[in-house]
Write a protein that holds these residues in place. Structure first.
Motif, PDB file in Angstrom:
ATOM      1  N   PHE A  47       1.011  -1.075   0.325  1.00  0.00           N
ATOM      2  CA  PHE A  47      -0.220   0.328   0.067  1.00  0.00           C
ATOM      3  C   PHE A  47       1.000   0.662  -0.019  1.00  0.00           C
ATOM      4  N   HIS A  49       1.081   5.488   0.403  1.00  0.00           N
ATOM      5  CA  HIS A  49       0.130   6.842   0.759  1.00  0.00           C
ATOM      6  C   HIS A  49       0.801   7.850   0.820  1.00  0.00           C
ATOM      7  N   GLU A  60      -1.081  11.466   7.334  1.00  0.00           N
ATOM      8  CA  GLU A  60      -2.235  11.855   6.502  1.00  0.00           C
ATOM      9  C   GLU A  60      -2.921  12.766   6.843  1.00  0.00           C
ATOM     10  N   TRP A  61      -3.773  13.008   7.809  1.00  0.00           N
ATOM     11  CA  TRP A  61      -5.092  13.002   8.110  1.00  0.00           C
ATOM     12  C   TRP A  61      -4.545  15.373   9.446  1.00  0.00           C
ATOM     13  N   HIS A 108      -5.452  11.434  -1.965  1.00  0.00           N
ATOM     14  CA  HIS A 108      -6.110  11.086  -0.759  1.00  0.00           C
ATOM     15  C   HIS A 108      -7.676  12.037  -0.056  1.00  0.00           C
ATOM     16  N   TYR A 151      -5.980   3.385  -4.964  1.00  0.00           N
ATOM     17  CA  TYR A 151      -6.939   4.493  -3.632  1.00  0.00           C
ATOM     18  C   TYR A 151      -8.007   5.086  -4.422  1.00  0.00           C
ATOM     19  N   TRP A 212      -9.331   1.053  -4.490  1.00  0.00           N
ATOM     20  CA  TRP A 212      -9.643   1.011  -3.636  1.00  0.00           C
ATOM     21  C   TRP A 212     -10.292   1.895  -3.467  1.00  0.00           C
ATOM     22  N   ASP A 214     -12.480   4.975  -0.765  1.00  0.00           N
ATOM     23  CA  ASP A 214     -12.309   4.814   0.702  1.00  0.00           C
ATOM     24  C   ASP A 214     -12.972   6.511   1.009  1.00  0.00           C
ATOM     25  N   TYR A 215     -14.022   6.751   2.002  1.00  0.00           N
ATOM     26  CA  TYR A 215     -14.712   5.346   2.486  1.00  0.00           C
ATOM     27  C   TYR A 215     -15.840   6.228   2.917  1.00  0.00           C
ATOM     28  N   ARG A 249     -15.537  -0.397   0.793  1.00  0.00           N
ATOM     29  CA  ARG A 249     -15.387   0.749   0.941  1.00  0.00           C
ATOM     30  C   ARG A 249     -16.669   1.989   1.111  1.00  0.00           C
ATOM     31  N   GLU A 265      -9.444  -2.689   8.564  1.00  0.00           N
ATOM     32  CA  GLU A 265      -7.792  -1.885   9.232  1.00  0.00           C
ATOM     33  C   GLU A 265      -7.315  -1.698  10.034  1.00  0.00           C
ATOM     34  N   CYS A 285      -5.688  -4.363   6.058  1.00  0.00           N
ATOM     35  CA  CYS A 285      -4.324  -3.245   5.396  1.00  0.00           C
ATOM     36  C   CYS A 285      -4.045  -2.611   6.610  1.00  0.00           C
ATOM     37  N   TRP A 292      -0.555   6.201   7.785  1.00  0.00           N
ATOM     38  CA  TRP A 292       0.040   5.227   6.553  1.00  0.00           C
ATOM     39  C   TRP A 292       0.516   6.935   5.705  1.00  0.00           C
TER      40      TRP A 292
HETATM   41  C1  GLC Z   1      -8.416   5.608   6.584  1.00  0.00           C
HETATM   42  C2  GLC Z   1      -8.029   6.093   6.708  1.00  0.00           C
HETATM   43  C3  GLC Z   1      -6.926   6.282   5.875  1.00  0.00           C
HETATM   44  C4  GLC Z   1      -6.427   5.867   5.326  1.00  0.00           C
HETATM   45  C5  GLC Z   1      -6.927   4.451   4.892  1.00  0.00           C
HETATM   46  C6  GLC Z   1      -6.340   2.880   4.453  1.00  0.00           C
HETATM   47  O1  GLC Z   1     -10.035   4.886   6.008  1.00  0.00           O
HETATM   48  O2  GLC Z   1      -9.062   7.761   6.042  1.00  0.00           O
HETATM   49  O3  GLC Z   1      -6.304   7.965   6.440  1.00  0.00           O
HETATM   50  O4  GLC Z   1      -6.071   5.599   4.087  1.00  0.00           O
HETATM   51  O5  GLC Z   1      -7.782   3.867   6.069  1.00  0.00           O
HETATM   52  O6  GLC Z   1      -7.113   1.564   4.897  1.00  0.00           O
END
Ligand code: GLC
Length: 455
Positions: A47, A49, A60-61, A108, A151, A212, A214-215, A249, A265, A285, A292
Protein backbone atom coordinates in the motif's frame (compact mmCIF):
# COMPACT_ATOMS: atom_id res chain seq x y z
CA UNK A 1 -53.41 -17.26 11.88
CA UNK A 2 -54.30 -17.09 8.19
CA UNK A 3 -53.84 -13.34 8.27
CA UNK A 4 -50.35 -13.86 9.66
CA UNK A 5 -49.39 -16.25 6.89
CA UNK A 6 -50.60 -13.82 4.23
CA UNK A 7 -48.65 -11.01 5.85
CA UNK A 8 -45.60 -13.20 6.09
CA UNK A 9 -45.83 -14.09 2.40
CA UNK A 10 -46.16 -10.43 1.44
CA UNK A 11 -43.24 -9.56 3.65
CA UNK A 12 -40.93 -12.22 2.30
CA UNK A 13 -41.80 -11.43 -1.31
CA UNK A 14 -40.78 -7.81 -0.74
CA UNK A 15 -37.49 -9.01 0.70
CA UNK A 16 -36.87 -11.16 -2.39
CA UNK A 17 -37.81 -8.24 -4.64
CA UNK A 18 -35.45 -5.80 -2.95
CA UNK A 19 -32.60 -8.28 -2.89
CA UNK A 20 -33.07 -8.92 -6.58
CA UNK A 21 -32.94 -5.19 -7.27
CA UNK A 22 -29.78 -4.78 -5.26
CA UNK A 23 -27.51 -5.92 -7.97
CA UNK A 24 -24.73 -3.94 -9.58
CA UNK A 25 -23.95 -6.59 -12.15
CA UNK A 26 -24.55 -10.22 -12.97
CA UNK A 27 -21.88 -12.66 -12.04
CA UNK A 28 -21.98 -16.19 -10.68
CA UNK A 29 -20.00 -17.26 -7.61
CA UNK A 30 -17.70 -19.27 -9.87
CA UNK A 31 -17.06 -16.28 -12.14
CA UNK A 32 -16.23 -14.13 -9.14
CA UNK A 33 -13.84 -16.74 -7.81
CA UNK A 34 -12.13 -16.81 -11.18
CA UNK A 35 -11.92 -13.00 -11.35
CA UNK A 36 -10.32 -12.91 -7.90
CA UNK A 37 -8.06 -15.90 -8.53
CA UNK A 38 -4.78 -13.96 -8.96
CA UNK A 39 -5.51 -11.86 -5.89
CA UNK A 40 -6.31 -14.77 -3.59
CA UNK A 41 -3.20 -16.49 -4.89
CA UNK A 42 -0.83 -13.55 -4.46
CA UNK A 43 -1.69 -12.72 -0.84
CA UNK A 44 0.82 -9.94 -0.26
CA UNK A 45 0.70 -6.39 -1.57
CA UNK A 46 2.17 -2.95 -0.96
CA UNK A 47 0.00 0.00 0.00
CA UNK A 48 1.43 3.44 -0.75
CA UNK A 49 0.12 6.65 0.82
CA UNK A 50 1.72 9.59 -0.88
CA UNK A 51 0.48 13.11 -1.24
CA UNK A 52 1.26 16.64 -0.10
CA UNK A 53 0.81 15.56 3.54
CA UNK A 54 4.24 13.95 3.17
CA UNK A 55 5.72 17.46 3.46
CA UNK A 56 4.03 18.08 6.79
CA UNK A 57 5.40 14.70 7.86
CA UNK A 58 2.85 14.28 10.60
CA UNK A 59 0.07 12.00 9.38
CA UNK A 60 -2.07 12.08 6.25
CA UNK A 61 -4.92 13.42 8.38
CA UNK A 62 -2.90 16.47 9.45
CA UNK A 63 -5.31 18.85 7.72
CA UNK A 64 -8.17 17.55 9.82
CA UNK A 65 -6.23 16.90 13.03
CA UNK A 66 -4.92 20.44 13.11
CA UNK A 67 -7.95 21.95 11.38
CA UNK A 68 -5.78 23.59 8.76
CA UNK A 69 -7.53 25.95 6.34
CA UNK A 70 -7.00 25.58 2.57
CA UNK A 71 -4.88 28.72 2.35
CA UNK A 72 -2.52 27.46 5.07
CA UNK A 73 -2.35 23.96 3.63
CA UNK A 74 -1.41 25.35 0.24
CA UNK A 75 2.29 25.58 1.18
CA UNK A 76 2.61 21.79 0.90
CA UNK A 77 1.30 21.89 -2.65
CA UNK A 78 3.56 24.82 -3.54
CA UNK A 79 6.61 22.93 -2.28
CA UNK A 80 5.78 19.47 -3.62
CA UNK A 81 8.92 18.56 -5.52
CA UNK A 82 10.05 14.98 -4.89
CA UNK A 83 13.37 15.20 -6.69
CA UNK A 84 14.44 11.68 -5.68
CA UNK A 85 11.22 10.04 -6.80
CA UNK A 86 12.14 6.89 -8.66
CA UNK A 87 9.23 4.46 -8.65
CA UNK A 88 11.42 1.81 -10.28
CA UNK A 89 13.26 1.62 -6.95
CA UNK A 90 10.00 1.29 -5.01
CA UNK A 91 8.86 -1.45 -7.35
CA UNK A 92 12.11 -3.36 -6.92
CA UNK A 93 11.84 -3.12 -3.14
CA UNK A 94 8.23 -4.31 -3.20
CA UNK A 95 9.09 -7.21 -5.42
CA UNK A 96 12.14 -8.19 -3.38
CA UNK A 97 9.98 -8.17 -0.24
CA UNK A 98 7.73 -10.74 -1.89
CA UNK A 99 4.86 -8.40 -2.68
CA UNK A 100 2.90 -9.19 -5.82
CA UNK A 101 0.65 -6.17 -6.20
CA UNK A 102 0.56 -2.56 -5.09
CA UNK A 103 -2.10 0.03 -4.37
CA UNK A 104 -1.29 3.74 -4.46
CA UNK A 105 -3.27 6.79 -3.36
CA UNK A 106 -4.24 8.51 -6.60
CA UNK A 107 -6.05 11.00 -4.36
CA UNK A 108 -6.30 10.97 -0.58
CA UNK A 109 -8.76 12.87 1.64
CA UNK A 110 -6.81 16.11 1.18
CA UNK A 111 -8.06 16.14 -2.43
CA UNK A 112 -4.68 16.43 -4.15
CA UNK A 113 -4.32 14.18 -7.18
CA UNK A 114 -1.11 12.34 -8.03
CA UNK A 115 -2.37 12.20 -11.60
CA UNK A 116 -3.00 14.73 -14.29
CA UNK A 117 -6.73 15.43 -14.15
CA UNK A 118 -8.81 17.53 -16.51
CA UNK A 119 -11.20 18.35 -13.71
CA UNK A 120 -9.03 20.09 -11.15
CA UNK A 121 -6.04 22.39 -10.80
CA UNK A 122 -5.17 20.78 -7.49
CA UNK A 123 -2.98 18.16 -9.11
CA UNK A 124 0.60 17.00 -9.27
CA UNK A 125 1.26 18.48 -12.70
CA UNK A 126 0.67 21.96 -11.27
CA UNK A 127 3.21 21.54 -8.46
CA UNK A 128 6.91 22.31 -8.93
CA UNK A 129 7.33 18.59 -9.69
CA UNK A 130 5.24 19.10 -12.78
CA UNK A 131 4.90 15.51 -14.03
CA UNK A 132 2.18 12.89 -13.81
CA UNK A 133 3.63 10.89 -10.91
CA UNK A 134 0.96 8.23 -11.26
CA UNK A 135 1.88 7.51 -14.85
CA UNK A 136 5.51 7.01 -13.86
CA UNK A 137 4.46 4.79 -10.99
CA UNK A 138 2.21 2.60 -13.13
CA UNK A 139 4.94 2.10 -15.74
CA UNK A 140 7.55 1.21 -13.13
CA UNK A 141 5.40 -1.23 -11.18
CA UNK A 142 4.07 -2.93 -14.25
CA UNK A 143 7.59 -3.35 -15.51
CA UNK A 144 8.45 -5.32 -12.38
CA UNK A 145 5.45 -7.55 -13.03
CA UNK A 146 3.44 -6.20 -10.11
CA UNK A 147 -0.31 -5.81 -10.37
CA UNK A 148 -1.64 -2.26 -10.26
CA UNK A 149 -4.11 -0.90 -7.73
CA UNK A 150 -5.57 2.58 -7.33
CA UNK A 151 -6.78 3.98 -4.04
CA UNK A 152 -9.20 6.84 -4.57
CA UNK A 153 -10.59 8.86 -1.69
CA UNK A 154 -14.34 9.39 -1.80
CA UNK A 155 -13.77 12.00 0.88
CA UNK A 156 -12.42 15.33 -0.36
CA UNK A 157 -11.24 18.17 1.87
CA UNK A 158 -10.43 20.50 -0.95
CA UNK A 159 -13.29 20.45 -3.44
CA UNK A 160 -15.45 23.58 -2.96
CA UNK A 161 -18.74 21.77 -3.59
CA UNK A 162 -18.06 18.96 -1.09
CA UNK A 163 -20.26 19.49 1.94
CA UNK A 164 -18.65 19.88 5.36
CA UNK A 165 -19.22 16.72 7.41
CA UNK A 166 -18.07 15.38 10.72
CA UNK A 167 -14.66 14.22 9.47
CA UNK A 168 -13.95 17.39 7.50
CA UNK A 169 -11.20 19.77 8.75
CA UNK A 170 -13.90 22.42 9.12
CA UNK A 171 -16.40 20.17 10.92
CA UNK A 172 -18.90 22.17 12.94
CA UNK A 173 -20.25 22.15 16.47
CA UNK A 174 -23.97 22.41 15.80
CA UNK A 175 -26.59 21.70 13.15
CA UNK A 176 -27.01 25.42 12.50
CA UNK A 177 -23.31 25.84 11.98
CA UNK A 178 -23.27 22.95 9.49
CA UNK A 179 -26.14 24.54 7.65
CA UNK A 180 -24.34 27.85 7.42
CA UNK A 181 -21.06 26.28 6.32
CA UNK A 182 -22.77 24.24 3.64
CA UNK A 183 -24.70 27.00 1.95
CA UNK A 184 -23.55 27.04 -1.63
CA UNK A 185 -21.96 23.60 -1.41
CA UNK A 186 -23.59 20.94 -3.51
CA UNK A 187 -22.86 17.22 -3.43
CA UNK A 188 -24.36 16.67 -6.88
CA UNK A 189 -21.53 18.78 -8.28
CA UNK A 190 -19.00 16.76 -6.31
CA UNK A 191 -20.62 13.47 -7.37
CA UNK A 192 -20.04 14.39 -10.98
CA UNK A 193 -16.41 15.30 -10.21
CA UNK A 194 -15.89 11.99 -8.44
CA UNK A 195 -17.30 10.08 -11.38
CA UNK A 196 -15.20 12.06 -13.85
CA UNK A 197 -12.00 11.43 -11.94
CA UNK A 198 -12.66 7.74 -11.42
CA UNK A 199 -13.29 7.58 -15.16
CA UNK A 200 -9.93 9.23 -15.76
CA UNK A 201 -7.92 6.85 -13.59
CA UNK A 202 -9.72 3.84 -15.03
CA UNK A 203 -9.27 4.95 -18.62
CA UNK A 204 -5.90 6.65 -18.92
CA UNK A 205 -3.58 4.09 -17.32
CA UNK A 206 -4.39 0.82 -19.05
CA UNK A 207 -5.52 -2.21 -17.12
CA UNK A 208 -6.11 -1.50 -13.45
CA UNK A 209 -6.25 -4.60 -11.27
CA UNK A 210 -7.60 -3.19 -8.00
CA UNK A 211 -9.71 -0.19 -7.02
CA UNK A 212 -9.63 0.89 -3.39
CA UNK A 213 -12.36 3.41 -2.58
CA UNK A 214 -12.16 5.13 0.81
CA UNK A 215 -14.50 5.54 2.73
CA UNK A 216 -18.11 5.81 3.88
CA UNK A 217 -19.33 6.98 7.27
CA UNK A 218 -23.11 7.11 7.15
CA UNK A 219 -25.20 8.74 9.87
CA UNK A 220 -25.46 12.21 11.25
CA UNK A 221 -23.23 14.64 9.39
CA UNK A 222 -21.75 11.63 7.66
CA UNK A 223 -21.69 10.33 4.12
CA UNK A 224 -22.72 7.13 2.42
CA UNK A 225 -23.84 5.60 -0.84
CA UNK A 226 -26.29 8.34 -1.80
CA UNK A 227 -23.74 11.06 -1.26
CA UNK A 228 -21.17 9.32 -3.45
CA UNK A 229 -23.68 7.97 -5.94
CA UNK A 230 -22.11 4.59 -5.20
CA UNK A 231 -24.50 2.44 -7.22
CA UNK A 232 -23.89 4.43 -10.40
CA UNK A 233 -20.20 4.68 -9.60
CA UNK A 234 -19.75 0.93 -9.22
CA UNK A 235 -21.70 0.25 -12.41
CA UNK A 236 -19.33 2.60 -14.17
CA UNK A 237 -16.28 0.96 -12.63
CA UNK A 238 -17.46 -2.50 -13.72
CA UNK A 239 -18.08 -1.21 -17.21
CA UNK A 240 -14.72 0.52 -17.57
CA UNK A 241 -12.65 -2.31 -16.07
CA UNK A 242 -14.66 -5.54 -15.99
CA UNK A 243 -11.78 -7.53 -14.47
CA UNK A 244 -11.11 -5.10 -11.63
CA UNK A 245 -11.29 -6.09 -7.95
CA UNK A 246 -12.96 -3.52 -5.68
CA UNK A 247 -12.88 -3.12 -1.90
CA UNK A 248 -15.93 -2.65 0.30
CA UNK A 249 -15.96 0.96 1.43
CA UNK A 250 -18.49 2.55 -0.91
CA UNK A 251 -21.35 1.57 1.42
CA UNK A 252 -22.75 -1.12 -0.88
CA UNK A 253 -22.54 -4.13 1.39
CA UNK A 254 -26.01 -5.44 0.40
CA UNK A 255 -25.39 -5.04 -3.31
CA UNK A 256 -24.22 -7.96 -5.40
CA UNK A 257 -21.20 -6.66 -7.30
CA UNK A 258 -20.94 -3.62 -5.01
CA UNK A 259 -17.74 -4.97 -3.46
CA UNK A 260 -15.39 -7.90 -3.77
CA UNK A 261 -13.46 -8.07 -0.52
CA UNK A 262 -13.57 -6.72 2.98
CA UNK A 263 -10.85 -4.59 4.57
CA UNK A 264 -10.06 -5.00 8.28
CA UNK A 265 -7.86 -1.98 8.92
CA UNK A 266 -4.97 -2.18 11.40
CA UNK A 267 -6.72 -5.19 12.83
CA UNK A 268 -5.71 -8.80 13.17
CA UNK A 269 -8.86 -10.87 12.70
CA UNK A 270 -9.44 -13.83 14.99
CA UNK A 271 -11.05 -15.88 12.25
CA UNK A 272 -11.91 -15.79 8.54
CA UNK A 273 -14.50 -12.97 8.18
CA UNK A 274 -17.96 -13.90 6.94
CA UNK A 275 -20.94 -12.14 5.41
CA UNK A 276 -24.38 -13.70 5.65
CA UNK A 277 -22.77 -16.85 6.96
CA UNK A 278 -20.29 -17.22 4.11
CA UNK A 279 -16.54 -16.82 4.23
CA UNK A 280 -15.59 -13.79 2.16
CA UNK A 281 -12.39 -12.60 0.49
CA UNK A 282 -10.51 -10.27 2.80
CA UNK A 283 -7.40 -8.17 3.04
CA UNK A 284 -6.04 -6.53 6.14
CA UNK A 285 -4.31 -3.22 5.53
CA UNK A 286 -1.58 -2.39 7.99
CA UNK A 287 1.10 0.21 8.53
CA UNK A 288 4.72 -0.32 9.45
CA UNK A 289 4.27 2.43 12.02
CA UNK A 290 1.16 4.17 13.27
CA UNK A 291 0.55 6.38 10.25
CA UNK A 292 -0.26 5.84 6.56
CA UNK A 293 1.35 8.98 5.26
CA UNK A 294 4.97 9.78 6.11
CA UNK A 295 5.24 10.69 9.81
CA UNK A 296 8.75 11.71 10.78
CA UNK A 297 8.35 11.52 14.54
CA UNK A 298 6.10 8.49 14.86
CA UNK A 299 7.98 5.69 16.62
CA UNK A 300 5.68 2.70 16.91
CA UNK A 301 7.34 0.64 14.21
CA UNK A 302 6.41 -3.03 14.16
CA UNK A 303 9.40 -5.34 14.03
CA UNK A 304 9.83 -7.67 11.10
CA UNK A 305 8.82 -10.77 13.03
CA UNK A 306 5.50 -9.13 13.90
CA UNK A 307 5.08 -8.25 10.24
CA UNK A 308 5.84 -11.78 9.09
CA UNK A 309 3.39 -13.19 11.62
CA UNK A 310 0.81 -10.76 10.29
CA UNK A 311 1.34 -12.07 6.78
CA UNK A 312 1.35 -15.75 7.74
CA UNK A 313 -1.59 -15.38 10.09
CA UNK A 314 -3.62 -13.62 7.40
CA UNK A 315 -3.01 -16.47 4.97
CA UNK A 316 -3.76 -19.00 7.72
CA UNK A 317 -7.25 -17.44 7.89
CA UNK A 318 -7.70 -17.19 4.15
CA UNK A 319 -6.75 -13.53 3.75
CA UNK A 320 -4.28 -11.07 2.23
CA UNK A 321 -1.96 -8.48 3.70
CA UNK A 322 -1.60 -5.01 2.22
CA UNK A 323 1.36 -3.44 3.95
CA UNK A 324 1.78 0.30 3.77
CA UNK A 325 4.68 2.60 3.09
CA UNK A 326 4.42 6.38 3.35
CA UNK A 327 7.15 7.81 1.12
CA UNK A 328 8.85 11.07 2.07
CA UNK A 329 8.40 14.34 0.23
CA UNK A 330 11.70 13.70 -1.54
CA UNK A 331 10.15 10.56 -2.97
CA UNK A 332 12.14 8.05 -0.93
CA UNK A 333 11.08 5.31 1.44
CA UNK A 334 11.94 5.74 5.11
CA UNK A 335 15.04 3.67 6.04
CA UNK A 336 13.01 1.73 8.62
CA UNK A 337 10.51 0.71 5.96
CA UNK A 338 13.32 -0.26 3.62
CA UNK A 339 14.92 -2.41 6.27
CA UNK A 340 11.67 -4.12 7.17
CA UNK A 341 10.96 -4.81 3.50
CA UNK A 342 14.42 -6.31 3.06
CA UNK A 343 14.00 -8.57 6.05
CA UNK A 344 10.59 -9.72 4.91
CA UNK A 345 12.18 -10.46 1.56
CA UNK A 346 14.82 -12.63 3.20
CA UNK A 347 12.01 -14.73 4.56
CA UNK A 348 9.63 -14.82 1.58
CA UNK A 349 12.44 -15.63 -0.81
CA UNK A 350 12.85 -19.07 0.73
CA UNK A 351 9.46 -19.52 2.36
CA UNK A 352 7.08 -17.96 -0.15
CA UNK A 353 5.71 -21.38 -1.02
CA UNK A 354 3.83 -21.37 2.30
CA UNK A 355 2.10 -18.10 1.37
CA UNK A 356 1.37 -17.83 -2.36
CA UNK A 357 -1.50 -20.05 -3.45
CA UNK A 358 -2.10 -21.01 0.16
CA UNK A 359 -5.06 -20.63 2.45
CA UNK A 360 -6.53 -21.80 5.73
CA UNK A 361 -5.75 -25.46 6.44
CA UNK A 362 -8.68 -27.89 6.53
CA UNK A 363 -10.16 -28.37 10.02
CA UNK A 364 -8.95 -31.96 10.24
CA UNK A 365 -5.43 -30.65 10.93
CA UNK A 366 -4.92 -29.63 14.49
CA UNK A 367 -2.76 -26.54 14.96
CA UNK A 368 0.32 -27.50 17.01
CA UNK A 369 1.38 -25.26 19.92
CA UNK A 370 2.99 -21.90 19.04
CA UNK A 371 2.50 -22.33 15.34
CA UNK A 372 0.39 -21.28 12.38
CA UNK A 373 -0.81 -23.55 9.59
CA UNK A 374 -1.32 -22.75 5.94
CA UNK A 375 -2.29 -25.15 3.20
CA UNK A 376 -1.92 -25.34 -0.55
CA UNK A 377 -5.00 -27.11 -1.93
CA UNK A 378 -3.37 -27.57 -5.34
CA UNK A 379 -0.23 -29.33 -4.19
CA UNK A 380 -1.85 -30.74 -1.02
CA UNK A 381 0.98 -29.55 1.16
CA UNK A 382 0.62 -28.37 4.69
CA UNK A 383 2.89 -25.67 6.10
CA UNK A 384 3.70 -25.46 9.77
CA UNK A 385 5.17 -22.11 10.80
CA UNK A 386 7.20 -22.40 13.99
CA UNK A 387 6.71 -19.08 15.75
CA UNK A 388 8.55 -20.20 18.84
CA UNK A 389 11.15 -22.76 17.84
CA UNK A 390 10.57 -25.97 19.83
CA UNK A 391 13.14 -28.21 21.42
CA UNK A 392 13.67 -31.27 19.25
CA UNK A 393 10.48 -33.24 19.62
CA UNK A 394 7.52 -31.82 17.79
CA UNK A 395 4.24 -33.67 18.03
CA UNK A 396 1.64 -33.61 15.29
CA UNK A 397 -1.65 -34.77 16.71
CA UNK A 398 -3.70 -37.24 14.74
CA UNK A 399 -1.34 -37.18 11.76
CA UNK A 400 -0.30 -40.81 11.74
CA UNK A 401 -0.59 -42.30 8.28
CA UNK A 402 -1.30 -38.93 6.65
CA UNK A 403 2.23 -37.81 5.84
CA UNK A 404 4.38 -38.81 2.89
CA UNK A 405 7.38 -36.66 3.61
CA UNK A 406 8.44 -33.64 5.66
CA UNK A 407 11.18 -31.08 5.19
CA UNK A 408 12.24 -27.62 6.17
CA UNK A 409 11.03 -25.29 3.49
CA UNK A 410 14.00 -22.91 3.45
CA UNK A 411 16.63 -25.54 2.60
CA UNK A 412 14.61 -28.64 1.68
CA UNK A 413 16.38 -30.71 4.32
CA UNK A 414 14.48 -33.75 5.50
CA UNK A 415 12.76 -33.74 8.85
CA UNK A 416 12.59 -37.26 10.10
CA UNK A 417 9.43 -38.74 11.43
CA UNK A 418 10.50 -40.86 14.32
CA UNK A 419 9.59 -41.92 17.81
CA UNK A 420 11.10 -39.71 20.47
CA UNK A 421 13.81 -41.29 22.56
CA UNK A 422 13.51 -41.92 26.27
CA UNK A 423 10.78 -42.76 28.74
CA UNK A 424 9.38 -39.27 29.26
CA UNK A 425 9.34 -38.28 25.63
CA UNK A 426 7.49 -41.37 24.56
CA UNK A 427 4.74 -40.56 27.02
CA UNK A 428 3.69 -37.42 25.14
CA UNK A 429 2.59 -39.34 22.07
CA UNK A 430 -0.95 -40.60 21.96
CA UNK A 431 -2.50 -43.06 19.57
CA UNK A 432 -2.53 -41.50 16.10
CA UNK A 433 0.13 -38.86 16.83
CA UNK A 434 3.49 -38.68 15.17
CA UNK A 435 6.72 -37.05 16.19
CA UNK A 436 8.99 -34.90 14.05
CA UNK A 437 12.63 -34.88 15.07
CA UNK A 438 13.83 -31.29 14.78
CA UNK A 439 17.44 -30.18 15.03
CA UNK A 440 18.41 -28.47 18.27
CA UNK A 441 19.52 -25.32 16.52
CA UNK A 442 16.92 -23.03 15.14
CA UNK A 443 17.62 -22.59 11.42
CA UNK A 444 18.79 -19.14 10.32
CA UNK A 445 15.36 -17.96 9.24
CA UNK A 446 13.13 -15.74 11.33
CA UNK A 447 10.21 -18.17 11.28
CA UNK A 448 11.15 -21.70 10.19
CA UNK A 449 8.55 -23.54 8.13
CA UNK A 450 7.98 -27.27 7.91
CA UNK A 451 6.64 -28.37 4.56
CA UNK A 452 4.52 -31.48 4.90
CA UNK A 453 3.69 -33.55 1.82
CA UNK A 454 0.37 -35.17 2.55
CA UNK A 455 -0.69 -38.57 1.31
C1 GLC B 1 -8.67 5.18 6.68
C2 GLC B 1 -8.02 6.53 6.75
C3 GLC B 1 -6.96 6.70 5.82
C4 GLC B 1 -6.25 5.50 5.26
C5 GLC B 1 -7.11 4.29 5.15
C6 GLC B 1 -6.39 3.03 4.85
O1 GLC B 1 -9.88 5.13 6.19
O2 GLC B 1 -8.93 7.56 6.62
O3 GLC B 1 -6.13 7.74 6.12
O4 GLC B 1 -5.98 5.84 3.98
O5 GLC B 1 -7.91 4.14 6.17
O6 GLC B 1 -7.17 1.91 5.08
Amino acid sequence: MKKHIVLLCLFSSTIVATQAQKKIWNETEAQKKERLAWWTHDRFGMFIHWGTYALAGRHEWVKKRERIADRDYQKYFDHFNPDLYNPAEWAKMAKAAGMKYAVITTKHHEGFTLFDSKFTDYKVTNTPYGKDALKEWVDAFRKEGLKIGFYYSLIDWHHPAYTIDRVHPQSAGSDEEYQKLNTGRDMSVYRKYLKDQVTEILTNYGKVDVLWLDYSFPGKHGKGRDDWGSVELLKLVRKLQPGIIVNDRADLKEYAGGWDFTTPEQFKVSEWPTYEGKKIPWETCQTFSGSWGYYRDELTWKDHKQLLVLLIESVSKGGNLLLNVGPTARGTLDHRAQEALRKMGDWTKVNGRSVYGCTQAPDEFEVPDHSLLTYNPQTKRLYIHLLDYPLQNFTLKGMKGKIKYAQFLHDASEIQIREPHGYWSKKVLEEGDINLALPVNKPEVEIPVIEVFLK
